[in-house]
Design a protein around this motif. Structure first.
Motif, PDB file in Angstrom:
ATOM      1  N   PRO A 108       0.815  -1.230   0.000  1.00  0.00           N
ATOM      2  CA  PRO A 108       0.000   0.000   0.000  1.00  0.00           C
ATOM      3  C   PRO A 108       0.843   1.273   0.000  1.00  0.00           C
ATOM      4  O   PRO A 108       0.319   2.350  -0.239  1.00  0.00           O
ATOM      5  CB  PRO A 108      -0.797  -0.095   1.306  1.00  0.00           C
ATOM      6  CG  PRO A 108      -0.770  -1.524   1.693  1.00  0.00           C
ATOM      7  CD  PRO A 108       0.530  -2.053   1.196  1.00  0.00           C
ATOM      8  N   PHE A 109       2.142   1.130   0.243  1.00  0.00           N
ATOM      9  CA  PHE A 109       2.990   2.307   0.362  1.00  0.00           C
ATOM     10  C   PHE A 109       3.863   2.526  -0.871  1.00  0.00           C
ATOM     11  O   PHE A 109       4.937   3.125  -0.800  1.00  0.00           O
ATOM     12  CB  PHE A 109       3.835   2.201   1.641  1.00  0.00           C
ATOM     13  CG  PHE A 109       2.987   1.942   2.845  1.00  0.00           C
ATOM     14  CD1 PHE A 109       2.207   2.959   3.376  1.00  0.00           C
ATOM     15  CD2 PHE A 109       2.895   0.681   3.394  1.00  0.00           C
ATOM     16  CE1 PHE A 109       1.373   2.721   4.449  1.00  0.00           C
ATOM     17  CE2 PHE A 109       2.062   0.430   4.467  1.00  0.00           C
ATOM     18  CZ  PHE A 109       1.301   1.456   4.998  1.00  0.00           C
ATOM     19  N   GLY A 110       3.385   2.015  -2.003  1.00  0.00           N
ATOM     20  CA  GLY A 110       4.062   2.329  -3.257  1.00  0.00           C
ATOM     21  C   GLY A 110       5.318   1.516  -3.526  1.00  0.00           C
ATOM     22  O   GLY A 110       6.143   1.908  -4.350  1.00  0.00           O
ATOM     23  N   VAL A 111       5.478   0.413  -2.821  1.00  0.00           N
ATOM     24  CA  VAL A 111       6.631  -0.453  -3.077  1.00  0.00           C
ATOM     25  C   VAL A 111       6.137  -1.885  -3.231  1.00  0.00           C
ATOM     26  O   VAL A 111       5.243  -2.306  -2.519  1.00  0.00           O
ATOM     27  CB  VAL A 111       7.662  -0.388  -1.926  1.00  0.00           C
ATOM     28  CG1 VAL A 111       8.285   0.984  -1.853  1.00  0.00           C
ATOM     29  CG2 VAL A 111       7.044  -0.751  -0.590  1.00  0.00           C
ATOM     30  N   LYS A 164       7.255  15.493 -13.686  1.00  0.00           N
ATOM     31  CA  LYS A 164       8.479  15.483 -14.492  1.00  0.00           C
ATOM     32  C   LYS A 164       9.671  15.015 -13.666  1.00  0.00           C
ATOM     33  O   LYS A 164      10.562  14.345 -14.159  1.00  0.00           O
ATOM     34  CB  LYS A 164       8.762  16.907 -15.026  1.00  0.00           C
ATOM     35  CG  LYS A 164       8.250  17.150 -16.447  1.00  0.00           C
ATOM     36  CD  LYS A 164       8.798  18.460 -16.998  1.00  0.00           C
ATOM     37  CE  LYS A 164       8.472  19.609 -16.043  1.00  0.00           C
ATOM     38  NZ  LYS A 164       8.899  20.921 -16.465  1.00  0.00           N
ATOM     39  N   GLU A 165       9.678  15.407 -12.408  1.00  0.00           N
ATOM     40  CA  GLU A 165      10.879  15.213 -11.593  1.00  0.00           C
ATOM     41  C   GLU A 165      10.863  13.930 -10.764  1.00  0.00           C
ATOM     42  O   GLU A 165      11.911  13.398 -10.424  1.00  0.00           O
ATOM     43  CB  GLU A 165      11.039  16.401 -10.626  1.00  0.00           C
ATOM     44  CG  GLU A 165      11.170  17.740 -11.313  1.00  0.00           C
ATOM     45  CD  GLU A 165      12.476  17.848 -12.106  1.00  0.00           C
ATOM     46  OE1 GLU A 165      13.499  17.415 -11.566  1.00  0.00           O
ATOM     47  OE2 GLU A 165      12.437  18.326 -13.253  1.00  0.00           O
ATOM     48  N   LEU A 166       9.671  13.458 -10.421  1.00  0.00           N
ATOM     49  CA  LEU A 166       9.563  12.321  -9.507  1.00  0.00           C
ATOM     50  C   LEU A 166       8.770  11.202 -10.155  1.00  0.00           C
ATOM     51  O   LEU A 166       7.999  11.434 -11.070  1.00  0.00           O
ATOM     52  CB  LEU A 166       8.795  12.714  -8.237  1.00  0.00           C
ATOM     53  CG  LEU A 166       9.320  13.838  -7.369  1.00  0.00           C
ATOM     54  CD1 LEU A 166       8.368  14.035  -6.213  1.00  0.00           C
ATOM     55  CD2 LEU A 166      10.686  13.472  -6.867  1.00  0.00           C
ATOM     56  N   SER A 167       8.939   9.999  -9.640  1.00  0.00           N
ATOM     57  CA  SER A 167       8.160   8.907 -10.200  1.00  0.00           C
ATOM     58  C   SER A 167       6.827   8.750  -9.463  1.00  0.00           C
ATOM     59  O   SER A 167       5.850   8.320 -10.039  1.00  0.00           O
ATOM     60  CB  SER A 167       8.954   7.613 -10.112  1.00  0.00           C
ATOM     61  OG  SER A 167       9.197   7.307  -8.758  1.00  0.00           O
ATOM     62  N   GLY A 168       6.780   9.098  -8.189  1.00  0.00           N
ATOM     63  CA  GLY A 168       5.569   8.857  -7.409  1.00  0.00           C
ATOM     64  C   GLY A 168       4.468   9.863  -7.677  1.00  0.00           C
ATOM     65  O   GLY A 168       4.588  10.735  -8.538  1.00  0.00           O
TER      66      GLY A 168
END
Lengths: 553, 553
Positions: free
Chosen positions: A42-45, B538-542
């Motif tokens: 759930p935490f993006g990993v 643009k700068e981050l993946s999340g």
């Protein structure tokens, strides 16, 4: 004479993320660099890897990485360790081919030195003298390792089963193991994955009758889902499909990649004309096609999930189809698999699970295989590896009670981060490091620090309150009203007066402060946070994260 | 003549949260009001309940709540439905006693009207004529219901097994069921929990031999963990402990409460002098005590977790102790249980699990029990209830293939939120409502809206960026620099220049805006959010949540 040090970085007390440092006389090799599948999705990993920063201490000693076989939980973290420690990699042709694909994705292929070794080889690797023993497993070209040092020989089993009749390749090379055992083995590092299972693990061939029956009975389309790395299983599906006049269409990226690599290397023998593209498959009658698909664990990104939910481009499962789930349930995936099966039933598919028919066998040693391993290798010490603590413990318990000559002190339970020192006189844990796992960002595939995940966990648990306060730069007094924004905060809404009351509470607190307390902005910010926190604790049950910003005008 | 409507609010296609509306001729009863155990625990909720707001539409029709038995997944949501619809509650003496305790905790006891009924009773309840059939299950005083209407009779099985030799109370009342079946049954709503399991479910007595062996063998202390509601199991532990000269100390709040209620009602027969307090227990020899403890699912708040991790006040498990896990693994709890077992092994305890010895039997009907149920009730239609979709489907498949006289169209699969209309001419789904589950805040026990959980999920997945911009109230121009605070954002840290660059990007965007665009603060705020979002992408993946605050000076 020096001592051997064994330092597990992962895979002990957990499923996956297998990785072990072995050190002798100022030289160190790493056996396997696997990924894990954390609960923190759930935490993006969705991937975890061992904490390789820990190896920094041994940077000068580290000379090579040895990979026992090509499963993700043994090679998946390879790009991450190589980014930090670019040492040569040793493994079999097939395992290296899988690694090459992975390194290509990370644009690292040109920078890595890979050495191909074959079963039976004895190679001098980074100060160690290593023999590569052919191991049978669900995958092909797997090794157990005999690592010779002046202080004694270690055997690292890798993943293995004692399969006398594998579908592809030869049985486990017990003869070589016996010879090494006869020469003397100090310690056996032994796979525990199936140490809770009695008896022998059935041969990979054991599933053939069930597959033949299923192909015989089925009149509709067939979908077989298995791990894309289960090479023996894939070979069986191709063979049985061919026997019953069905062509095979492979769906899912990892399945397509592995089938390609394995057939390029002549490991997978695909009968002529047996393969079909998705386009070709659609022109065939229902009883002329078998789809070999990824997604047996209910993964939402895999082919089977898409086929079950109508989101796979160009194909969907429908009434009359038969779906064979030819895999075990990896712990933690129960709910997703159950959901997948629900979707399949709703579409009217017939589902064949492992529990109902013998369409899957394990690739790991059961208790009687472990007994064969120990009796053949004849080690002084056994160190259970690969598995949750209960499995390690059960391996110990089994060996102690069922293999002659092994007492409690001969079987040593270790944990990730411990340093086990071994020599002919004994084995002792000399150090214990706290090793936090490293997470990988789902999208960028970059490492993500544990602190970030910890912050996300706090946000998830209680939501967040943002407080903005404006103060006069010179007079250090409040300007206007504090502003409050809520996100994911329970027990109130913006209309029920909480925000207004909280604003007043903050304003009052500021009124009571002396200008000097406000003048130091970092003290002021922290004071604001504490004041608001106290107020919130009185009014709400949750524990939102409070973010304060001070604007100076 | 009117039709019957069946409206499941929970428990169909999921484990837990059992609740069903039954409506006829402008009157409606609700059978069971259970809680569920959602996957959303990282978000500060550990309980889910059916969405009772959905019943608002039927407010005038709703006349009573009938509870089949006292398990949490059948009564746990009672306070929440009663808060919204304060109608009388009907159930057995023991079930009502459990409800009373629960309502006391919510300070609602005085406001609720409860009617005690007994097995064999025929009662007119809110426009329906209901017979209460004695059902055997892992709990005591359970009912199946025969709900008579002019349009036909429904049988709702509740949870049941056909136990010919229960430990407490009588066998399932098949004679009464037979009589009702002979009179004619329109539909059987039938528990599916164990519909994937072949054969008969063993009697509650089946575990006695294993318990006797364990008590015979064990020289150290014994810890038995089971569901606190498994009354037959508790009776067996008391009886066998007494037989082998051990006293019983009960640990864990729910276990203590249930033992107290059940013995107060004479359901649990505790041998004289058998109970021991924690203090007394410590004075006894190891082979004179048996602890009966909560926590078989690896719950971190329960007694067994504390005993295994050294955090239970006044007692801990140590070498030589034997721990009996006398319960099944509820799906979703695998990892926690495995962790618990790891802790127990580390303490040197001996662990006895269901898989290794017969220390647990299910409380639910297996396939052959279901066959007895269907053949005795002789319904025109069967509607599988209680279970994930695969279990409902497997019940259908089993009945179709193994019970004479039932074809595909006689067994009706429904989902939560569907309205199934039934009469002697047939069964049809006439409506389908989207029912979101309602979550309960872990601390306040208040309902928490789904939107809040959705916000928390976003925060969890990508973290949060707070942007504060100060503008001149009259000139509509930027004052000072924008301020940016990050929380749980990956791929950068505050020192690597991201914040500075983002500040500049925001400042530039504001420079390019016309004063009119800034003058409308809500438009301005949203524009800022979009600008920063584009920059971040643009700068981050999340995908961090962006919170903007505009300060006017």
């Amino acid at each position: 004479m020096s001592k051997i040090e064994i330092i597990p970085l992962g895979g002990i007390g957990e499923f996956g993320m297998n990785c072990m440092g072995i050190r002798y006389g100022g030289e160190m090799i790493v056996v396997d660099a696997g990924m894990g599948f954390p609960e923190e999705t759930p935490f993006g990993v969705d991937i975890s890897i061992p904490n390789f920063d820990f190896l920094e201490e041994y940077r000068d000693d580290l000379t090579a990485i040895i990979l026992t076989h090509g499963h993700e939980d043994h090679i998946g973290a390879l790009p991450y360790i190589l980014k930090k420690f670019n040492v040569p990699v040793y493994s079999s042709r097939f395992t290296l081919a899988l690694c090459e694909r992975r390194l290509e994705e990370y644009d690292m292929l040109d920078d890595v030195l890979m050495h191909r070794v074959e079963a039976g080889d004895r190679v001098s690797v980074g100060g160690f003298d290593i023999e590569f023993i052919h191991a049978s497993h669900s995958l092909v070209e797997c090794f157990s390792l005999a690592i010779h040092t002046p202080a004694g020989t270690l055997i690292h089993t890798g993943d293995y089963k004692i399969d006398d009749t594998p579908v592809i390749g030869k049985p486990y090379d017990l003869k070589m193991l016996q010879r090494i055992g006869d020469e003397g083995v100090l310690a056996l590092l032994c796979d525990s994955t199936n140490a809770t299972v009695a008896g022998r693990t059935p041969s990979e061939q054991a599933v053939i009758p069930a597959f033949e029956e299923i192909f015989e009975e089925s009149e509709g389309r067939l979908f077989v889902s298995t791990f894309s790395s289960s090479m023996h299983r894939l070979q069986i599906v191709f063979d049985v499909a061919h026997e019953f006049g069905r062509r095979v269409c492979v769906l899912g990226r990892s399945m397509q990649r592995n089938v390609e690599i394995a057939s390029d290397h002549g490991l997978l023998k695909i009968p002529r004309g047996c393969m079909a593209t998705l386009g070709e498959s659609r022109a065939l009658d229902d009883d002329e096609i078998c789809y070999l698909v990824t997604g047996s664990q209910g993964e939402m990104r895999a082919a089977l999930w898409g086929l079950a939910t109508g989101t796979y481009k160009g194909l969907e499962i429908s009434k009359g189809d038969t779906v064979v789930l030819s895999a075990r349930i990896i712990p933690g995936n129960e709910k997703n698999i159950s959901r997948l099966i629900g979707h399949l039933y709703k579409r009217g598919a017939n589902i064949i699970e492992e529990k109902r028919r013998l369409v899957h066998v394990s690739g790991h040693a059961s208790q009687e295989d472990i007994k064969i391993m120990v009796e053949t290798a004849q080690p002084k010490f056994v160190v259970p590896i690969h598995g949750e603590y209960r499995m390690l413990f059960r391996q110990k318990e089994f060996i102690k009670n069922h293999v002659a000559g092994y007492a409690d002190e001969d079987i040593i339970l270790i944990e990730n981060g411990e340093v086990l020192e071994l020599d002919e006189y004994g084995a002792r844990i000399i150090e214990k490091h706290d090793l936090y796992k490293t997470f990988i960002d789902e999208e960028s595939l970059e490492e993500i620090e544990y602190d970030i995940i910890r912050e996300r966990k706090k946000l998830a648990y209680g939501g967040m309150i943002s407080l903005v306060v404006t103060v006069d730069r010179k007079k250090h007094t409040l300007v206007g009203e504090p502003q409050i924004t809520l996100n994911g905060v329970a027990g109130l809404d913006m209309t029920n007066g909480f925000a207004a009351a909280a604003r007043s509470a903050v304003a009052e607190a500021i009124d009571e402060m002396k200008p000097a307390q406000i003048a130091d902005r970092s003290v002021f910010k922290e004071n604001l946070r504490i004041h608001l926190k106290r107020y919130v604790q009185k009014e709400l049950s949750g524990k939102p994260v409070i973010v304060t910003t001070v604007v100076e005008v």
